[in-house]
Write a protein that holds these residues in place. Structure first.
Motif, mmCIF file in Angstrom:
data_model
loop_
_atom_site.group_PDB
_atom_site.id
_atom_site.type_symbol
_atom_site.label_atom_id
_atom_site.label_comp_id
_atom_site.label_asym_id
_atom_site.label_seq_id
_atom_site.Cartn_x
_atom_site.Cartn_y
_atom_site.Cartn_z
ATOM 1 N N LEU A 103 0.819 -1.211 0.000
ATOM 2 C CA LEU A 103 0.000 0.000 0.000
ATOM 3 C C LEU A 103 0.851 1.258 0.000
ATOM 4 O O LEU A 103 1.909 1.320 0.635
ATOM 5 C CB LEU A 103 -0.912 0.001 1.230
ATOM 6 N N SER A 104 0.335 2.225 -0.700
ATOM 7 C CA SER A 104 1.001 3.508 -0.818
ATOM 8 C C SER A 104 1.345 4.069 0.559
ATOM 9 O O SER A 104 0.507 4.077 1.461
ATOM 10 C CB SER A 104 0.023 4.455 -1.529
ATOM 11 N N ARG A 105 2.572 4.504 0.734
ATOM 12 C CA ARG A 105 3.072 5.222 1.910
ATOM 13 C C ARG A 105 3.216 4.362 3.164
ATOM 14 O O ARG A 105 3.604 4.862 4.207
ATOM 15 C CB ARG A 105 2.193 6.448 2.222
ATOM 16 N N TYR A 106 2.927 3.081 3.080
ATOM 17 C CA TYR A 106 3.020 2.234 4.273
ATOM 18 C C TYR A 106 4.459 1.797 4.532
ATOM 19 O O TYR A 106 5.267 1.708 3.619
ATOM 20 C CB TYR A 106 2.151 0.995 4.104
ATOM 21 N N ALA A 107 4.699 1.483 5.810
ATOM 22 C CA ALA A 107 5.999 0.916 6.184
ATOM 23 C C ALA A 107 5.867 -0.596 6.278
ATOM 24 O O ALA A 107 4.814 -1.107 6.694
ATOM 25 C CB ALA A 107 6.442 1.492 7.522
ATOM 26 N N TYR A 108 6.896 -1.287 5.906
ATOM 27 C CA TYR A 108 6.902 -2.756 5.972
ATOM 28 C C TYR A 108 8.197 -3.248 6.607
ATOM 29 O O TYR A 108 9.231 -2.575 6.549
ATOM 30 C CB TYR A 108 6.750 -3.353 4.563
ATOM 31 N N PHE A 109 8.072 -4.422 7.194
ATOM 32 C CA PHE A 109 9.222 -5.032 7.874
ATOM 33 C C PHE A 109 9.440 -6.428 7.294
ATOM 34 O O PHE A 109 8.465 -7.091 6.923
ATOM 35 C CB PHE A 109 8.952 -5.103 9.387
ATOM 36 N N TRP A 110 10.680 -6.846 7.230
ATOM 37 C CA TRP A 110 10.912 -8.171 6.635
ATOM 38 C C TRP A 110 12.125 -8.855 7.241
ATOM 39 O O TRP A 110 12.970 -8.216 7.876
ATOM 40 C CB TRP A 110 11.069 -8.074 5.117
ATOM 41 N N ARG A 111 12.161 -10.137 7.054
ATOM 42 C CA ARG A 111 13.314 -10.928 7.496
ATOM 43 C C ARG A 111 13.408 -12.156 6.606
ATOM 44 O O ARG A 111 12.477 -12.479 5.870
ATOM 45 C CB ARG A 111 13.165 -11.327 8.961
ATOM 46 N N VAL A 112 14.529 -12.820 6.695
ATOM 47 C CA VAL A 112 14.734 -13.984 5.830
ATOM 48 C C VAL A 112 15.532 -15.025 6.600
ATOM 49 O O VAL A 112 16.316 -14.673 7.487
ATOM 50 C CB VAL A 112 15.464 -13.557 4.531
ATOM 51 N N LYS A 113 15.268 -16.275 6.324
ATOM 52 C CA LYS A 113 16.201 -17.296 6.811
ATOM 53 C C LYS A 113 16.472 -18.284 5.693
ATOM 54 O O LYS A 113 15.649 -18.441 4.789
ATOM 55 C CB LYS A 113 15.692 -17.973 8.079
ATOM 56 N N VAL A 114 17.618 -18.891 5.769
ATOM 57 C CA VAL A 114 17.979 -19.785 4.678
ATOM 58 C C VAL A 114 18.447 -21.137 5.202
ATOM 59 O O VAL A 114 18.916 -21.257 6.326
ATOM 60 C CB VAL A 114 19.084 -19.171 3.777
ATOM 61 N N THR A 115 18.250 -22.121 4.352
ATOM 62 C CA THR A 115 18.805 -23.440 4.628
ATOM 63 C C THR A 115 19.972 -23.633 3.673
ATOM 64 O O THR A 115 19.877 -23.283 2.495
ATOM 65 C CB THR A 115 17.767 -24.536 4.338
#
Ligand code: BGC
Length: 907
Positions: A103-115
């Motif tokens: 969505l326009s102007r929204y903040a988002y958070f993310w993370r990742v994990k790997v095998t």
């Protein structure tokens, strides 16, 4: 197989092997190639990460990405906007988002994990990004400014002159802000403040563009600057490239203007918009009485308005703003970082001239400005600073090569006593500064040089046993960064400073080893498209502040080469996809207007700046030295068709391929019929440029390559005493060409020469950057910039790919699979190189002393390498680490290595 088994064994040890318990970590998380970016406008942003680990042969087997609208949700795995699930893949670069609509102007958070093949990492740290203004209708701000020239001497024509604009908006919040986001653009350049504090350290924001087509805005999270009650949003506006600089044909778009929208979310859940509109106040009567990137900035401290950017200031004598016209271009969230002060250096000396002027020596040809930390001035008595790259023999400034730029900053003290100052909207290319108007000799510590360029990581370092190569690398480093100004420019000092395409065709590729220039070039290839004519012509200056559509090939080729570079170095295929249709249109246009019987006839610049026969000339007048225009444009056009074939494959435009191939084949035949002499195996008049371009770009008829190459070597050795004889075009292929065809020693000779013409000659003459001309010390001053990078050609690529042996394995991009195959010029004993690729840091250091040889290499996690070495070397393979395969072939050893740090040696 030879007697290699009996040779002293090459010991290959895995330096940090055995630490199986060593931890794996996901680091360097990026969205659209930036850490925690604000104002992402693409609807499917792409994620990248790196894995660090000391475990050898580490390969990612799968990844899982999660994204949410709050960190809390992410940690609790609630309300996720995307959970990719476990995706089996070894890719960790530019993975597109596939979750709920962002969505326009929204903040988002993310993370990742790997095998990986050695187990799983935990979740990475949480990173974030925010979206830009996705719908035009959400812009409530109006463009505002002062729509007239209101100070004496101001003019919008010829030598433009204009004072800076200062704008203010007071507002009361009344409650605590939870989030305050500023969406802002100010043309030409702006500096924004909330409550007296800069919203960021960016300078010359926003990045330049072709304003009628595109206007960039920036997004800043300024929550921490918000006050609970009274707030003051303030902006200073400079001319930048919008209120164009002097020189008659530089475009002036209009007077400076601001667009600002501050969106505040309060902790009680309500929100408020503060926008640029009629309610703002403005003045152009502040201390910056003139600012112009060519001419300098003038600062009258008598007009200072202390606290002007804070709430308590009395602005009753300021005016109401004017509503200004929309600049026209599409408002676009800026995808690349702004310019910053990236380094500060101290002067190394000062000379006093007999008339009381002082000459300051920064010790380095640099780009940026002079900061005054403490000087003494007298009220009303101006102090003037002028900037130059060189001095005349009598120690006065050498200004001839600056041409019509005035390069003069001026400070008028408002009172007697000490002051400190630095300009806001001007930069210079200089090593020396002349200071006029001081009453006493200042201290060196009164000054520092602020070095500016687009914020980006330095990714490469390079050292060898040869001092000329080391200094050339250093000069290149200073020159390249000095010529990044939101676009790659030709030079930073004289009255040009434009995005000349031809200077960067192959160069951008070499630059990418030293600087993470992915976002700068990604943005510049858009400038080129934005500057394209409806008929398909490409402006050889883009953004087209000078519109030059000459429908030739050699300069526009940089567009294609840069797009390819972005894919090859960074794995980013998006620019290829985005620009494919326009690049195709350009090729068609050229076919229509510049091609006759499959020969490209138009050429404007020739093999620009080849070393002329006389040192006082800029361009050679000798027909035997000049390469014919159609040779240059036909070979380059042929290479563009081949590139388009690759691009068509990548973008799925396979139907286009037969036509490209057919045209390429016809061009090759026609070109060889017209220009190749089968008896002598020479092209046209046998210049090195004609021969090397034809050979390296694949036009030479089969079976003639060897003899053609011999002609290149003979010409270089006999006619030019083993010196470079090419200009900007031939040099793009010379070093690699000589090496690939087996004469690395000649390439090395050219790289280390110190007599004219050579990079070493520039150094001998005191250069601390790269010159525009091989004979920049003796040619007409009108064209001898001391800071052009185009003559680097493919030198940096050669340093990395051939001397250090770091390159992509054929077919691989972003150094996912490396080909490590250094070349060993006679007499060269040591190379130490590093390059931080998108997967991690690659290192190569070899040392040859007598008969002993050792080579340390580092291959980043989740990548691998094919290592090739001459055959006298044998491997003793320790068990259980990253050595995947060893083959002995006729031409040497071929070793396949997984990630890790290795040492190969024969002792
Ligand atoms: C610029 C060059 C540019 C050239 C094209 C010069 O004045 O400084 O770098 O490529 O013009 O002709």
């Amino acid at each position: 197989m030879k007697n290699i088994h009996f040779l002293i064994g090459l010991i290959l040890t895995v330096l940090i092997a055995g630490c199986q318990e060593a931890r794996m970590k996901v680091v360097s998380l990026k969205v659209e190639m930036q850490e925690n970016p604000e104002g992402v406008e693409v609807t499917n942003p792409r994620f990248s990460w790196q894995i660090t680990s000391a475990i050898p042969d580490l390969v990612q087997q799968s990844y899982r990405i999660q994204a949410a609208r709050s960190e809390d949700d992410l940690n609790k795995e609630e309300n996720l906007v995307w959970d990719s699930g476990t995706i089996e893949s070894d890719l960790s670069v530019l993975i597109p988002y596939e979750g709920e609509k962002l969505l326009s102007r929204y903040a988002y958070f993310w993370r990742v994990k790997v095998t990986t093949n050695h187990g799983e990492t935990g979740w990475s740290d949480v990173n974030n990004w925010s979206m830009g203004i996705l719908n035009k209708t959400e812009w409530k701000a109006k463009w505002i400014g002062e729509d007239r020239l209101s100070n004496p001497g101001e003019t919008a024509e010829g030598s433009t002159r204009l004072a800076a604009r200062y704008l203010r908006k007071f507002f009361t919040a009344g409650k605590k802000a939870r989030r305050a986001m500023l969406y802002v653009s100010g043309l030409g350049s702006y500096e924004a403040y909330l409550n007296g504090k800069r919203v960021s350290e960016d300078v010359f924001a926003p990045t330049v563009s072709w304003y009628p087509e595109r206007v960039y805005y920036n997004v800043y999270d300024i929550t921490s600057l918000m006050k609970k009650n009274e707030n003051l949003l303030a902006v200073k506006l400079g001319n930048g490239r919008y209120f164009g600089m002097r020189q008659s044909d530089t475009q002036v778009f209009g007077l400076p203007r601001l667009l600002a929208q501050l969106e505040i979310e309060y902790s009680d859940g309500t929100s408020e918009l503060i926008v640029s509109d009629e309610s703002w106040k403005i003045t152009s009567k502040g201390p910056i009485i003139a600012n112009n990137e060519f001419d300098g900035e003038e600062y009258d401290a008598r007009l200072e308005m202390s606290q002007w950017n804070k709430a308590g200031f009395d602005d009753s004598n300021w005016e109401a703003v004017d509503i200004m016209g929309d600049p026209g271009g599409k408002l676009t969230a800026q995808p690349n970082p702004n310019i910053r002060v990236m380094e500060e250096i101290s002067p190394i000396g000062m000379i006093e001239l007999h008339d009381g002027r002082f000459i300051l020596d920064m010790g380095q040809n640099m780009v940026g400005w002079l900061k005054i930390t403490k000087l003494y001035g007298k009220k009303d008595q101006p102090i003037t600073f002028r900037f130059a790259e060189l001095l005349n023999p009598d120690s006065t400034l050498y200004l001839a090569n600056i041409r019509s730029a005035k390069v003069a900053d001026k400070y008028i003290p408002g009172e007697n006593g000490s002051f400190s100052w630095e300009p806001s909207f001007v930069y210079h290319g200089f090593r020396f500064v002349e200071i006029t108007g001081l009453e006493e000799r200042p201290d060196l510590s009164s000054f520092s040089g602020k070095v500016i360029y687009d914020r980006m990581e330095t990714t490469g370092d390079f050292k060898t046993s040869n001092e000329i190569i080391n200094q050339t690398f250093k000069n290149a480093y200073w020159g390249i960064r000095g010529n990044y100004r939101g676009m790659p420019t030709d030079c930073p000092q004289r009255d040009e400073r434009q995005g000349w395409l031809g200077d960067r065709a192959t160069g951008c590729f070499g630059e990418a080893f030293i600087f993470d220039n992915a976002l700068l070039y990604g943005k510049w290839v858009q400038d080129i498209e934005d500057s394209q004519s409806p008929e398909g012509s490409v402006s050889v200056v883009s953004p087209r502040y000078w519109t030059i559509y000459n429908d030739d090939v050699t300069w526009p080729a940089a567009w294609f080469y840069a797009v390819k570079m972005l894919y090859y170095h960074y794995g980013n295929s998006e620019p290829i996809k985005k620009h494919y249709p326009s690049m195709k249109r350009y090729l068609e246009r050229i076919q229509e207007v510049s091609m006759q019987d499959c020969i490209l006839t138009k050429d404007t610049y020739g093999d620009w700046c080849m070393p002329p026969e006389r040192q006082d000339l800029i361009h050679s007048a000798d027909p035997a030295r000049k390469t014919a225009g159609p040779v240059l444009s036909t070979t380059m056009y042929y290479s563009l068709l081949n590139l388009m074939t690759e691009f068509a494959e990548i973008t799925g435009h396979r139907d286009d391929i037969p036509a490209y191939e057919e045209l390429a084949a016809n061009i090759r035949n026609a070109y060889n019929a017209a220009y190749f002499n089968t008896d002598s195996a020479r092209y046209d008049n046998n210049t090195v440029t004609a021969n090397i371009l034809s050979l390296q770009l694949g036009l030479a008829p089969e079976g003639y390559e060897k003899r053609l190459f011999e002609n290149i070597v003979r010409k270089t050795e006999l006619d030019f005493d083993s010196h470079v004889s090419t200009g900007v075009l031939g040099i793009q292929h010379l070093m690699r060409g000589l090496t690939q065809h087996g004469n690395v020693d000649l390439a090395y000779k050219i790289a280390t020469n110190t007599s004219y013409p050579s990079w070493g000659y520039m150094i001998e003459k005191g250069a601390t950057t790269i010159w525009e001309l091989w004979n920049g010390d003796t040619a007409d001053p009108a064209m001898n910039s001391g800071n052009h990078v185009m003559l680097l050609g493919d030198l940096l690529i050669w340093y990395y790919e051939d001397l250090a042996g770091i390159k992509n394995y054929p077919g691989s991009v972003a150094y996912k699979k490396l080909l490590m195959e250094p070349k060993f010029p006679e007499g060269h004993s040591h190379v130490k190189a590093s390059y931080r690729s998108v997967y991690g840091e690659i290192k190569s250091e070899w040392l040859k002393e007598g008969s002993s040889f050792s080579w340390e290499i580092t291959i980043p996690a989740n990548t691998s390498a094919i290592v090739r070495l001459p055959q006298e070397i044998i491997i003793i393979q320790p068990e259980g680490n990253g050595i995947r395969k060893v083959n002995e072939t006729d031409s040497g050893l071929v070793i396949e290595l997984g990630s890790g740090a290795y040492r190969l040696s024969n002792i």
